[in-house]
Design an enzyme around this catalytic site. Structure first.
Site, short mmCIF file in Angstrom:
data_model
loop_
_atom_site.label_atom_id
_atom_site.label_comp_id
_atom_site.label_asym_id
_atom_site.label_seq_id
_atom_site.Cartn_x
_atom_site.Cartn_y
_atom_site.Cartn_z
N LYS A 123 -5.22 15.81 -69.80
CA LYS A 123 -4.11 14.90 -70.18
C LYS A 123 -4.04 13.73 -69.20
CE LYS A 123 -1.32 15.01 -72.90
NZ LYS A 123 -1.28 14.41 -74.26
N THR A 161 2.40 14.14 -69.99
CA THR A 161 3.12 15.34 -69.55
C THR A 161 3.43 15.25 -68.06
OG1 THR A 161 2.76 17.68 -69.06
CG2 THR A 161 0.80 16.40 -69.47
N ASP A 162 4.48 15.94 -67.64
CA ASP A 162 4.78 16.01 -66.20
C ASP A 162 3.69 16.78 -65.44
OD1 ASP A 162 5.40 18.59 -67.09
OD2 ASP A 162 7.42 18.63 -66.22
N GLU A 163 2.83 17.50 -66.20
CA GLU A 163 1.80 18.30 -65.52
C GLU A 163 0.74 17.43 -64.84
OE1 GLU A 163 0.65 21.91 -67.54
OE2 GLU A 163 2.48 21.89 -68.72
N TYR A 180 -6.13 21.73 -68.67
CA TYR A 180 -5.26 21.02 -69.62
C TYR A 180 -4.67 19.78 -68.96
CZ TYR A 180 -0.81 19.71 -71.77
OH TYR A 180 0.24 18.99 -72.28
P1 NAD Z 1 0.66 21.27 -80.48
O1 NAD Z 1 -0.52 22.03 -80.00
O2 NAD Z 1 1.78 22.01 -81.14
O3 NAD Z 1 0.21 20.10 -81.49
C1 NAD Z 1 -0.97 19.37 -81.32
C2 NAD Z 1 -1.33 18.74 -82.66
O4 NAD Z 1 -2.50 17.92 -82.47
C3 NAD Z 1 -1.69 19.76 -83.76
O5 NAD Z 1 -1.03 19.43 -84.97
C4 NAD Z 1 -3.19 19.61 -83.91
O6 NAD Z 1 -3.66 19.91 -85.22
C5 NAD Z 1 -3.39 18.14 -83.55
N1 NAD Z 1 -4.75 17.85 -83.12
C6 NAD Z 1 -5.46 18.51 -82.16
N2 NAD Z 1 -6.70 17.99 -82.08
C7 NAD Z 1 -6.76 16.97 -82.98
C8 NAD Z 1 -7.78 16.06 -83.34
N3 NAD Z 1 -9.00 16.11 -82.78
N4 NAD Z 1 -7.51 15.13 -84.29
C9 NAD Z 1 -6.29 15.08 -84.89
N5 NAD Z 1 -5.29 15.95 -84.59
C10 NAD Z 1 -5.53 16.88 -83.64
O7 NAD Z 1 1.18 20.49 -79.20
P2 NAD Z 1 2.64 19.97 -78.82
O8 NAD Z 1 3.28 20.97 -77.95
O9 NAD Z 1 3.32 19.51 -80.03
O10 NAD Z 1 2.27 18.72 -77.91
C11 NAD Z 1 2.11 17.43 -78.48
C12 NAD Z 1 1.78 16.44 -77.38
O11 NAD Z 1 2.83 16.40 -76.42
C13 NAD Z 1 0.51 16.77 -76.60
O12 NAD Z 1 -0.16 15.56 -76.34
C14 NAD Z 1 1.03 17.41 -75.32
O13 NAD Z 1 0.14 17.22 -74.27
C15 NAD Z 1 2.32 16.63 -75.11
N6 NAD Z 1 3.38 17.33 -74.36
C16 NAD Z 1 3.79 18.57 -74.76
C17 NAD Z 1 4.86 19.18 -74.07
C18 NAD Z 1 5.37 20.53 -74.51
O14 NAD Z 1 6.25 21.10 -73.84
N7 NAD Z 1 4.93 21.09 -75.63
C19 NAD Z 1 5.45 18.55 -72.98
C20 NAD Z 1 4.99 17.27 -72.59
C21 NAD Z 1 3.95 16.67 -73.32
P1 TYD Z 2 4.01 27.60 -71.18
O1 TYD Z 2 4.97 27.75 -72.30
O2 TYD Z 2 2.59 28.01 -71.39
O3 TYD Z 2 4.11 26.08 -70.71
P2 TYD Z 2 3.43 25.35 -69.40
O4 TYD Z 2 2.37 26.21 -68.85
O5 TYD Z 2 2.90 24.11 -70.01
O6 TYD Z 2 4.57 25.11 -68.45
O7 TYD Z 2 4.55 28.41 -69.93
C1 TYD Z 2 5.82 28.13 -69.37
C2 TYD Z 2 6.00 29.03 -68.16
O8 TYD Z 2 6.06 30.40 -68.60
C3 TYD Z 2 4.83 28.95 -67.21
O9 TYD Z 2 5.32 29.04 -65.86
C4 TYD Z 2 4.00 30.16 -67.53
C5 TYD Z 2 5.02 31.18 -67.99
N1 TYD Z 2 4.55 32.15 -69.01
C6 TYD Z 2 4.73 33.52 -68.81
O10 TYD Z 2 5.31 33.98 -67.79
N2 TYD Z 2 4.28 34.38 -69.78
C7 TYD Z 2 3.66 33.92 -70.91
O11 TYD Z 2 3.23 34.75 -71.76
C8 TYD Z 2 3.47 32.50 -71.09
C9 TYD Z 2 2.77 31.95 -72.30
C10 TYD Z 2 3.94 31.65 -70.11
#
Ligand code: NAD
Ligand code: TYD
Length: 345
Positions: free
Chosen positions: A161, A129-131, A157
């Site tokens: 990561k 992640t960019d985080e 988090y």
């Molecule tokens: P999500 O929470 O929707 O999905 C996570 C999945 O992992 C779920 O299906 C969960 O059941 C599974 N999981 C969790 N613990 C597990 C374990 N111990 N064994 C097997 N499976 C397990 O998350 P997401 O938003 O789909 O993110 C997926 C990946 O992408 C993550 O690694 C996250 O850090 C990364 N990512 C997400 C974003 C975003 O904007 N959502 C951006 C950049 C990177």
């Molecule tokens: P989020 O979807 O939790 O993603 P991330 O924290 O990984 O960027 O949040 C996106 C942005 O929205 C973040 O700046 C936090 C803000 N936010 C709110 O203002 N209200 C909310 O209820 C949530 C969940 C996030």
């Protein structure tokens, strides 16, 4: 010959979209989806794929090497994205983030390494992640994260990561494992668990509830459609250089206030639906990705993230799939939000 990818976390938001995208666009791929189904893992996200003979679901925990070993023998590569993924949850309790994102990644890496009599599984892509880069100030809009920016995660988090990301790279340097890391910005699209800001706000409004905007709403995120992310993951898996990191972003920075106004206007609501709530502790001010490396080296570019069209389309998906998110929202999700933010969630 068909290649078999072992995808961890394929029942979550990005995972389910990735499985669907890969099966639809890459007839040369087979997918094994390995997921333990935590609160955010939902097999409904994969409905319709059960009869596809290029797809298989295996329920299991990435902390369980015995479950992983036989799958590694079958696979030609791993896309590791199973994780605890929500910043607010990591603030309330960081324990599961360390267990899953740090220790879990180590278990998956070791299983990948010992596969095939120690030859290894093949390519291992870690979805980061960019985080990991921490926060940028609002004042210098020209500064963006590059792959050589300082690693400075702020939330539990992001720190967890980062540990998985750097551990994967350490396995390249130490053991010569074929590792690639992708660092992506905020995703949006179908099947996103409605604790993340876009589906939370959209589904709240569909229920006539206000949207809880943290702090002053000026925090900035770089929004990318999940299918653009999936395509970038495949590009990095196929053509990325071993040991290399690839940033992925939409060149689509929006403040949370701008995002909220867009959602309100698309859905026909006014400002009165915004409820400013207490800020997230340690809330990163701005994320911004410079994706020129993946664009230049691998020829990837986002093509599905244009604003506001892609947001309009995503909102329409939640409007048309109310049964999906109502079932999701009626789970333990509600108790969690009520505990943190009170009745409005
Ligand atoms: P999500 O929470 O929707 O999905 C996570 C999945 O992992 C779920 O299906 C969960 O059941 C599974 N999981 C969790 N613990 C597990 C374990 N111990 N064994 C097997 N499976 C397990 O998350 P997401 O938003 O789909 O993110 C997926 C990946 O992408 C993550 O690694 C996250 O850090 C990364 N990512 C997400 C974003 C975003 O904007 N959502 C951006 C950049 C990177
Ligand atoms: P989020 O979807 O939790 O993603 P991330 O924290 O990984 O960027 O949040 C996106 C942005 O929205 C973040 O700046 C936090 C803000 N936010 C709110 O203002 N209200 C909310 O209820 C949530 C969940 C996030």
């Amino acid at each position: 010959m068909a290649k078999t990818l072992l995808v961890t976390g394929g029942a979550g938001f990005i995972g389910a979209n990735f499985v669907r995208f890969a099966l639809a666009n890459r007839p040369d791929l087979r997918i094994i989806n390995f997921d333990v189904l935590t609160y955010s893992g939902n097999l409904e996200n994969l409905a319709g794929l059960e009869s596809d003979d290029r797809y298989r679901f295996v329920k299991g925990d990435i902390l369980d090497p015995e479950a992983l070993d036989p799958l590694m023998e079958e696979a030609d590569g791993v896309i590791h994205m199973a994780a605890e993924s929500h910043v607010d949850r990591s603030i309330m309790d960081s324990g599961p983030f360390i267990t899953t994102n740090v220790q879990g990644t180590q278990v998956v890496l070791d299983a990948a390494r010992r596969a095939k009599g120690g030859k290894g599984v093949g390519r291992f892509l870690y979805v980061s992640t960019d985080e990991v880069y921490g926060s940028l100030p609002l004042e210098n809009p020209e500064v963006r994260f590059t792959e050589t920016s300082q690693i400075k995660p702020s939330s539990p988090y992001a720190a967890s990561k980062t540990a998985g990301d750097l551990l994967s790279l350490a396995y390249f340097h130490t053991f010569g494992m074929d590792v690639v890391v992708t660092r992506c910005s905020n995703n949006f699209g179908p099947y996103q668990f409605p604790e993340k800001v876009i589906p939370l706000f959209v589904t709240n409004l569909l229920q006539g509830k206000k949207v809880p905007l943290y702090g002053d709403g000026k925090n900035v995120r770089d929004w990318l459609h999940v299918d653009d992310h999936c395509e970038a993951i495949l590009a990095a898996f196929d053509r990325g250089q071993a040991g290399r990191v690839y940033n992925i972003g939409g060149d689509n920075e929006r403040s949370n206030l701008d995002l909220t106004h867009s959602i309100l206007s698309i859905m026909g609501h006014g400002e009165e639906m915004i409820e400013f709530v207490q800020d997230r502790p340690g809330h990163d001010r701005r994320y911004a990705i410079d994706a020129s490396r993946i664009e230049q080296e691998l020829g990837w570019k986002p093509t599905r993230s244009a604003w506001p069209e892609a947001l309009v389309e995503t909102i329409a998906w939640y409007r048309d799939n109310q049964d999906w998110w109502k079932r999701v929202k009626s789970g333990e999700y509600l108790a969690y939000y009520e505990k943190q933010y009170g009745a409005s969630a």
